[in-house]
Design a protein around this motif. Structure first.
Motif, PDB file in Angstrom:
ATOM      1  N   GLU A  95       0.582   3.652  -5.984  1.00 22.12           N
ATOM      2  CA  GLU A  95       0.283   4.364  -7.223  1.00 22.12           C
ATOM      3  C   GLU A  95       1.457   5.244  -7.637  1.00 22.12           C
ATOM      4  O   GLU A  95       1.751   5.396  -8.825  1.00 22.12           O
ATOM      5  N   LYS A  96       2.114   5.810  -6.643  1.00 17.74           N
ATOM      6  CA  LYS A  96       3.290   6.648  -6.915  1.00 17.74           C
ATOM      7  C   LYS A  96       4.387   5.823  -7.589  1.00 17.74           C
ATOM      8  O   LYS A  96       5.015   6.272  -8.553  1.00 17.74           O
ATOM      9  N   ALA A  97       4.594   4.593  -7.083  1.00 18.42           N
ATOM     10  CA  ALA A  97       5.626   3.728  -7.651  1.00 18.42           C
ATOM     11  C   ALA A  97       5.279   3.358  -9.094  1.00 18.42           C
ATOM     12  O   ALA A  97       6.149   3.229  -9.950  1.00 18.42           O
ATOM     13  N   ARG A  98       3.978   3.222  -9.355  1.00 18.62           N
ATOM     14  CA  ARG A  98       3.524   2.766 -10.668  1.00 18.62           C
ATOM     15  C   ARG A  98       3.538   3.874 -11.717  1.00 18.62           C
ATOM     16  O   ARG A  98       4.027   3.689 -12.828  1.00 18.62           O
ATOM     17  N   ARG A  99       2.995   5.052 -11.350  1.00 18.32           N
ATOM     18  CA  ARG A  99       2.813   6.054 -12.411  1.00 18.32           C
ATOM     19  C   ARG A  99       3.371   7.432 -12.060  1.00 18.32           C
ATOM     20  O   ARG A  99       3.210   8.399 -12.801  1.00 18.32           O
ATOM     21  N   GLY A 100       4.056   7.551 -10.923  1.00 13.53           N
ATOM     22  CA  GLY A 100       4.563   8.858 -10.501  1.00 13.53           C
ATOM     23  C   GLY A 100       3.401   9.692 -10.003  1.00 13.53           C
ATOM     24  O   GLY A 100       2.314   9.671 -10.601  1.00 13.53           O
ATOM     25  N   LEU A 101       3.620  10.365  -8.889  1.00  8.96           N
ATOM     26  CA  LEU A 101       2.503  11.055  -8.240  1.00  8.96           C
ATOM     27  C   LEU A 101       3.119  11.879  -7.122  1.00  8.96           C
ATOM     28  O   LEU A 101       4.073  11.429  -6.491  1.00  8.96           O
ATOM     29  N   VAL A 102       2.591  13.067  -6.906  1.00  7.87           N
ATOM     30  CA  VAL A 102       3.063  13.844  -5.755  1.00  7.87           C
ATOM     31  C   VAL A 102       2.061  13.648  -4.626  1.00  7.87           C
ATOM     32  O   VAL A 102       0.862  13.862  -4.815  1.00  7.87           O
ATOM     33  N   ILE A 103       2.553  13.187  -3.463  1.00  4.94           N
ATOM     34  CA  ILE A 103       1.662  12.943  -2.318  1.00  4.94           C
ATOM     35  C   ILE A 103       1.890  14.017  -1.259  1.00  4.94           C
ATOM     36  O   ILE A 103       3.033  14.282  -0.864  1.00  4.94           O
ATOM     37  N   GLY A 104       0.802  14.623  -0.818  1.00  2.00           N
ATOM     38  CA  GLY A 104       0.914  15.642   0.222  1.00  2.00           C
ATOM     39  C   GLY A 104       0.071  15.282   1.427  1.00  2.00           C
ATOM     40  O   GLY A 104      -0.986  14.664   1.304  1.00  2.00           O
ATOM     41  N   MET A 105       0.557  15.648   2.617  1.00  3.99           N
ATOM     42  CA  MET A 105      -0.230  15.455   3.831  1.00  3.99           C
ATOM     43  C   MET A 105      -0.425  16.807   4.492  1.00  3.99           C
ATOM     44  O   MET A 105       0.519  17.586   4.647  1.00  3.99           O
ATOM     45  N   MET A 106      -1.672  17.113   4.834  1.00  3.82           N
ATOM     46  CA  MET A 106      -1.954  18.334   5.572  1.00  3.82           C
ATOM     47  C   MET A 106      -2.899  17.963   6.723  1.00  3.82           C
ATOM     48  O   MET A 106      -3.151  16.785   6.972  1.00  3.82           O
ATOM     49  N   LYS A 146       7.197   6.990   6.516  1.00  5.57           N
ATOM     50  CA  LYS A 146       7.020   5.606   6.099  1.00  5.57           C
ATOM     51  C   LYS A 146       6.377   5.489   4.716  1.00  5.57           C
ATOM     52  O   LYS A 146       6.747   4.641   3.913  1.00  5.57           O
ATOM     53  N   PHE A 147       5.386   6.369   4.454  1.00  3.66           N
ATOM     54  CA  PHE A 147       4.652   6.254   3.187  1.00  3.66           C
ATOM     55  C   PHE A 147       5.188   7.191   2.097  1.00  3.66           C
ATOM     56  O   PHE A 147       4.525   7.440   1.104  1.00  3.66           O
ATOM     57  N   GLU A 148       6.375   7.714   2.329  1.00  2.10           N
ATOM     58  CA  GLU A 148       7.059   8.544   1.320  1.00  2.10           C
ATOM     59  C   GLU A 148       6.230   9.735   0.863  1.00  2.10           C
ATOM     60  O   GLU A 148       6.042   9.974  -0.333  1.00  2.10           O
ATOM     61  N   VAL A 149       5.733  10.471   1.837  1.00  2.00           N
ATOM     62  CA  VAL A 149       4.974  11.691   1.551  1.00  2.00           C
ATOM     63  C   VAL A 149       5.942  12.789   1.105  1.00  2.00           C
ATOM     64  O   VAL A 149       6.993  12.980   1.716  1.00  2.00           O
ATOM     65  N   ASP A 150       5.608  13.486   0.013  1.00  2.00           N
ATOM     66  CA  ASP A 150       6.501  14.510  -0.527  1.00  2.00           C
ATOM     67  C   ASP A 150       6.334  15.856   0.161  1.00  2.00           C
ATOM     68  O   ASP A 150       7.287  16.529   0.489  1.00  2.00           O
ATOM     69  N   LEU A 151       5.074  16.266   0.322  1.00  3.44           N
ATOM     70  CA  LEU A 151       4.791  17.573   0.923  1.00  3.44           C
ATOM     71  C   LEU A 151       4.036  17.371   2.218  1.00  3.44           C
ATOM     72  O   LEU A 151       3.090  16.589   2.264  1.00  3.44           O
ATOM     73  N   LEU A 152       4.452  18.060   3.267  1.00  2.00           N
ATOM     74  CA  LEU A 152       3.739  17.964   4.536  1.00  2.00           C
ATOM     75  C   LEU A 152       3.543  19.374   5.068  1.00  2.00           C
ATOM     76  O   LEU A 152       4.502  20.128   5.241  1.00  2.00           O
TER      77      LEU A 152
END
Ligand code: SAH
Ligand code: SF4
Ligand code: F3S
Length: 441
Positions: free
Chosen positions: A66-77, A92-98
Motif C-alpha cells: 500500500e505504501k508503494a501504491r499510495r504513500g503511507l507512513v508505517i510504524g512498528m511499536m 525488510k518491510f520498510e518500516v519508517d518509525l519503530l
C-alpha cells in the motif's frame, strides 16, 4: 492527517495503543476505522509466541504494498520492536518509525523527524505519563509495574519490557484512577507482568497488598489485577482481597506446568507443592474465588509423564478456566537455544487432551453458578445475535437477552444456564447506567 493503530498481544499493548492514540489526537491526527483511509498506520506488536509474529509479518507485507501504491507512513511499536528479530522484520518491510515499549512517548518526535526514526531507549517520563480517560469507557487498564525480574527460559518479555521491575509512583497511579472515576469508569484493571512485586523495588512505596486496599477504597465499584506470579502471591495479598469488597474475586495464577522437572527447566522458582499451597491459602480466605491459569504444553523434554502431571494438577485445583499454549521456541531465549523442540504432532495432541480437561472443568465450575446472582459489566453487543455480553466479578463472560440490557452498564443478573465457555442469564436489576453523553463504551 489520519491514523490507524492495529493492536496485537496483551492488555499492556492495549493500554499503550490508547496512550499513543491520545498523543496522536493531541497532535491533530484523526483516528480512522479503516487502514485504507489512514496516512499513518502503526502496528502494535507482540512477540510472545511465533503466531503473533507471523500475523505482524503478513500485515506489514500488505502495508508495504500500500505504501508503494499510495504513500503511507508505517510504524512498528510493541514488544517485537524491541527485539533484533523484530528490527530485522522492520528493515525488510520498510518500516519508517519503530518505537520500543519504553519509547512510545516519543511518537511526536518520531513524526516530526519526517523520515526514518527508530528508538528503543526507555523514556523515564513514561511512568509519569497519564493519558486522558478513554472516551465513554466503563472499564480501563492502569499499569502499576513495568518489566520482569524473572527469567523463565521460554519467555521474551524481560527483553522486551525490561528485565528489572520498576514500580510506577503510587501518586501517579492514584491520580490516573481518580481521573478515570471522574470520567465514569466503573472497572479498573491494574496491570503488570508481576503485579504482586509492586513496591519491592521501592521501600518508600506501598506494597501490592497495601496498594490494593488503597485503590479498593477509592469508590470504583470493581478493581481487578493481572498478572500474578505464584512465587510472590502472599497471604497478605489474599487477605487484602478478602477484606476489600471492590476487589474482584478473580485470581489468574499462571502455573505453566504441573511437573517439577519441567518447572525446573522453565526456571519457574516454585514447585508443584508450592503452587498447591498458594491455592489452599486462596481457597481458605476466598472460597468463592474464580481461579484461572496459564499452561504451556510441549515444553522441550516434556515426557508423557510430565504432561500427566499437568493434567493431574488441573484436577487437583479444578481451575475455572485456563489459557493453554503450545510451546513456541522464541529466538534468543534460553529454552530455544539449549533444548530441542518436541515434534509438532506431540504438542498438538497434548493440547487437545488438555483442552478436553479444561472444557469439562469449566462446565462443572460454570454450572455451579446457575441460580445465583452475579454483577455483570456490559460494554456492548455480543458476537451472538440477540444478546448483550459482559463479564462478572469472576471474569466469566455472561450473555443476556439484548432487550434486557439496552446499553452499557452494570447489571444484576440471575444465571440461568452454563456452557464451558459462557454463563447465560436474565437481568434482575440495573446497578449503574452511564449518563447519555458517556454511553459509547
Ligand atoms: N508475566 C506473566 C505472563 C507472561 S506471557 C507470567 O509470568 O505469568 C503470558 C503467557 O504466555 C505465559 O504465562 C505463558 O503461559 C505463555 N508463554 C510465554 N512464552 C511462551 C512461549 N515461548 N511459548 C508458549 N507460551 C508462552
Ligand atoms: Fe515471562 Fe516468566 Fe517474566 Fe512471566 S515471569 S513475564 S513468563 S519471564
Ligand atoms: Fe504482551 Fe505480547 Fe509483549 S503478550 S508483554 S505484547 S510479548
Amino acid at each position: 492527517m489520519r491514523a490507524h493503530i492495529v493492536t496485537y498481544g496483551c492488555q499492556m499493548n492495549e493500554y499503550d495503543t490508547h496512550l499513543v492514540a491520545s498523543e496522536l489526537a493531541s497532535l491533530g491526527f484523526q483516528m480512522v476505522e479503516a487502514i485504507e483511509d489512514a496516512d499513518l498506520v502503526l502496528v502494535n506488536t507482540c512477540a510472545v509466541r511465533g503466531k503473533p509474529v507471523e500475523k505482524v509479518k503478513s500485515l506489514l507485507g500488505r502495508l508495504r504494498k500500500e505504501k508503494a501504491r499510495r504513500g503511507l507512513v508505517i510504524g512498528m511499536m510493541g514488544c517485537l520492536a524491541q527485539l533484533p528479530e523484530g528490527q530485522a522484520i522492520a528493515e525488510k518491510f520498510e518500516v519508517d518509525l519503530l518505537l520500543g515499549p519504553g519509547a512510545i512517548t516519543r511518537i511526536g518526535e518520531a513524526l516530526a523527524a519526517r523520515g526514518r526514526f527508530w528508538d528503543t531507549a526507555f523514556d523515564p517520563a513514561l511512568d509519569r505519563a497519564i493519558p486522558p480517560p478513554p472516551a465513554g469507557a466503563l472499564a480501563a487498564y492502569v499499569p502499576i509495574i513495568r518489566g520482569c525480574n524473572h527469567r523463565c527460559t521460554y519467555c521474551v518479555v524481560p527483553r522486551t519490557r525490561g528485565g528489572v521491575e520498576v514500580s510506577r509512583p503510587p501518586e501517579v497511579i492514584l491520580k490516573e484512577i481518580e481521573q478515570l472515576k471522574a470520567a465514569g469508569v466503573v472497572e479498573v484493571t491494574l496491570l503488570g507482568q508481576n503485579v504482586n512485586s509492586y513496591g519491592n523495588d521501592r521501600p518508600d512505596y506501598p506494597s501490592f497488598a497495601e496498594l490494593l486496599r488503597m485503590v479498593g477504597a477509592m469508590g470504583i465499584p470493581r478493581v481487578r489485577f493481572l498478572t500474578s506470579h505464584p512465587v510472590n502471591f502472599t497471604e497478605a495479598i489474599v487477605r487484602a482481597i478478602a477484606e476489600t469488597p471492590a476487589i474482584a474475586r478473580y485470581i489468574h495464577l499462571p502455573a505453566q506446568s504441573g511437573s517439577d522437572r519441567v518447572l525446573r527447566r522453565m526456571a519457574r522458582e516454585y514447585r508443584r507443592a508450592d503452587y498447591l499451597r498458594r491455592i489452599e491459602v486462596i481457597r481458605d480466605h476466598l472460597p468463592d474465588a474464580v481461579l484461572s491459569t496459564d499452561l504451556i504444553v510441549g515444553f522441550p523434554g516434556e515426557t508423557e509423564e510430565d504432561f500427566q502431571a499437568t493434567l493431574s494438577l488441573y484436577d487437583e485445583v479444578g481451575f475455572d478456566h485456563a489459557y493453554m499454549f503450545i510451546y513456541s521456541a522464541r529466538p534468543g531465549t534460553a529454552a530455544a537455544e539449549h533444548f530441542p523442540d518436541l515434534p509438532r504432532e506431540v504438542k498438538v495432541e497434548r493440547l487437545q487432551r488438555l483442552i478436553e480437561k479444561q472444557k469439562a472443568w469449566s462446565l462443572e465450575r460454570n454450572r455451579a453458578w446457575v441460580g445465583r446472582e452475579v454483577e455483570v459489566l456490559i460494554r456492548g453487543g455480543a458476537k451472538e445475535a440477540g444478546f448483550a455480553e459482559g463479564h462478572d466479578r469472576g471474569n466469566h463472560p455472561v450473555l443476556v437477552p439484548a432487550e434486557e440490557a439496552p446499553g452499557p452498564g452494570l447489571y444484576r443478573v440471575r444465571v440461568t444456564e452454563a456452557s464451558p465457555h459462557l454463563l447465560f442469564g436474565e437481568v434482575v436489576g440495573v446497578l449503574h447506567r452511564p449518563a447519555a453523553r458517556e454511553a459509547v463504551a
